[in-house]
Scaffold this motif. Structure first.
Motif, short mmCIF file in Angstrom:
data_model
loop_
_atom_site.label_atom_id
_atom_site.label_comp_id
_atom_site.label_asym_id
_atom_site.label_seq_id
_atom_site.Cartn_x
_atom_site.Cartn_y
_atom_site.Cartn_z
N SER A 96 0.83 -1.21 0.00
CA SER A 96 0.00 0.00 0.00
C SER A 96 0.86 1.25 0.00
O SER A 96 0.56 2.23 -0.70
CB SER A 96 -0.92 -0.01 1.22
OG SER A 96 -1.71 1.14 1.26
N GLY A 97 1.94 1.25 0.75
CA GLY A 97 2.85 2.40 0.78
C GLY A 97 3.54 2.61 -0.55
O GLY A 97 3.67 3.75 -1.02
N ARG B 232 2.35 1.72 -3.42
CA ARG B 232 1.29 2.16 -4.35
C ARG B 232 1.08 3.66 -4.29
O ARG B 232 0.74 4.29 -5.29
CB ARG B 232 0.00 1.41 -4.03
CG ARG B 232 -1.10 1.68 -5.04
CD ARG B 232 -2.36 0.91 -4.72
NE ARG B 232 -2.12 -0.51 -4.88
CZ ARG B 232 -2.65 -1.45 -4.12
NH1 ARG B 232 -3.44 -1.12 -3.12
NH2 ARG B 232 -2.39 -2.72 -4.34
N GLN B 233 1.29 4.26 -3.12
CA GLN B 233 1.10 5.71 -2.98
C GLN B 233 2.14 6.50 -3.77
O GLN B 233 1.92 7.67 -4.08
CB GLN B 233 1.15 6.10 -1.50
CG GLN B 233 -0.01 5.57 -0.71
CD GLN B 233 0.11 5.87 0.76
OE1 GLN B 233 0.85 6.75 1.19
NE2 GLN B 233 -0.64 5.13 1.57
N ASN B 234 3.26 5.87 -4.12
CA ASN B 234 4.33 6.55 -4.86
C ASN B 234 4.14 6.48 -6.37
O ASN B 234 4.91 7.08 -7.11
CB ASN B 234 5.69 5.92 -4.54
CG ASN B 234 6.09 6.16 -3.10
OD1 ASN B 234 5.76 7.18 -2.52
ND2 ASN B 234 6.80 5.22 -2.54
N VAL C 124 3.38 0.36 5.72
CA VAL C 124 3.06 1.54 4.89
C VAL C 124 4.21 2.53 4.93
O VAL C 124 4.63 3.04 3.88
CB VAL C 124 1.74 2.21 5.37
CG1 VAL C 124 1.55 3.56 4.69
CG2 VAL C 124 0.54 1.31 5.10
N GLN C 125 4.74 2.79 6.10
CA GLN C 125 5.86 3.73 6.22
C GLN C 125 7.08 3.25 5.45
O GLN C 125 7.73 4.03 4.75
CB GLN C 125 6.21 3.96 7.68
CG GLN C 125 5.16 4.75 8.42
CD GLN C 125 5.45 4.84 9.92
OE1 GLN C 125 6.21 4.05 10.46
NE2 GLN C 125 4.82 5.81 10.58
N GLU D 169 6.40 3.59 1.67
CA GLU D 169 6.45 4.98 1.17
C GLU D 169 7.88 5.41 0.86
O GLU D 169 8.10 6.31 0.07
CB GLU D 169 5.83 5.93 2.19
CG GLU D 169 4.32 5.82 2.26
CD GLU D 169 3.72 6.66 3.38
OE1 GLU D 169 4.46 7.12 4.28
OE2 GLU D 169 2.49 6.84 3.35
#
Length: 158
Positions: free
Chosen positions: A77-78, A80-82, A129-130, A133
């Motif tokens: 998920s982290g 994916r945010q990038n 997640v951290q 990211e």
């Protein structure tokens, strides 16, 4: 992967293991498979590191594995945010969908959770997640001569 590279992703039930099939233009699918392979290796390493980091927890090996899976879900998920979405032309999208409809019998996937719950699972997820990211994903560059559609299979373990 679909968003980042403008390809469609299909999970196939092979006899021995599951295959991941990327469908789109030839260069995009090849770059996507390479990136998938690299991220899979990183994720495997991250999972092992996380399992080692929670060795102090007094819980069963099954719970540790579930917490590690929760961490990995957070990591994905982290990452994916990038992702910066790749643009796909209308024609390319239509041709990809036609190819998928001709070659594959698509059915919904059976999804499952990690089996972990509670504060420890939430902590594991947000630590993932951290860490995710901080992982950078860059689009590769390769020119298509004629924009030919292709399918490329990742034959490792899904």
């Amino acid at each position: 992967m679909e968003t980042a590279f403008g390809v469609e992703c299909i999970f196939s039930d092979g006899q021995r293991n599951k295959d991941v099939i990327f469908v789109g233009t030839k260069s995009k699918t090849e770059i996507c498979v390479y990136t998938w392979t690299v991220l899979a290796r990183i994720l495997k390493t991250k999972m092992a590191e996380y399992k080692f980091s929670i060795i102090h927890l007094k819980c069963s090996p099954g719970k540790k594995a579930a917490l590690a899976e929760e961490y990995c879900e957070g990591w994905v998920s982290g990452v994916r945010q990038n992702i910066v979405p790749d643009t796909v032309s209308q024609r390319e999208s239509e041709l990809t969908k036609k190819l998928i409809n001709m070659k594959f019998k698509i059915k919904p996937a059976d999804l499952r959770g990690s089996g972990a719950s509670g504060d420890e699972a939430n902590d594991a997820y947000f630590q993932g997640v951290q860490a995710g990211e901080n992982t950078r994903l860059h689009q590769g560059m390769q020119a298509d001569k004629r924009g030919a559609l292709s399918e490329t299979r990742y034959l490792g373990r899904a």
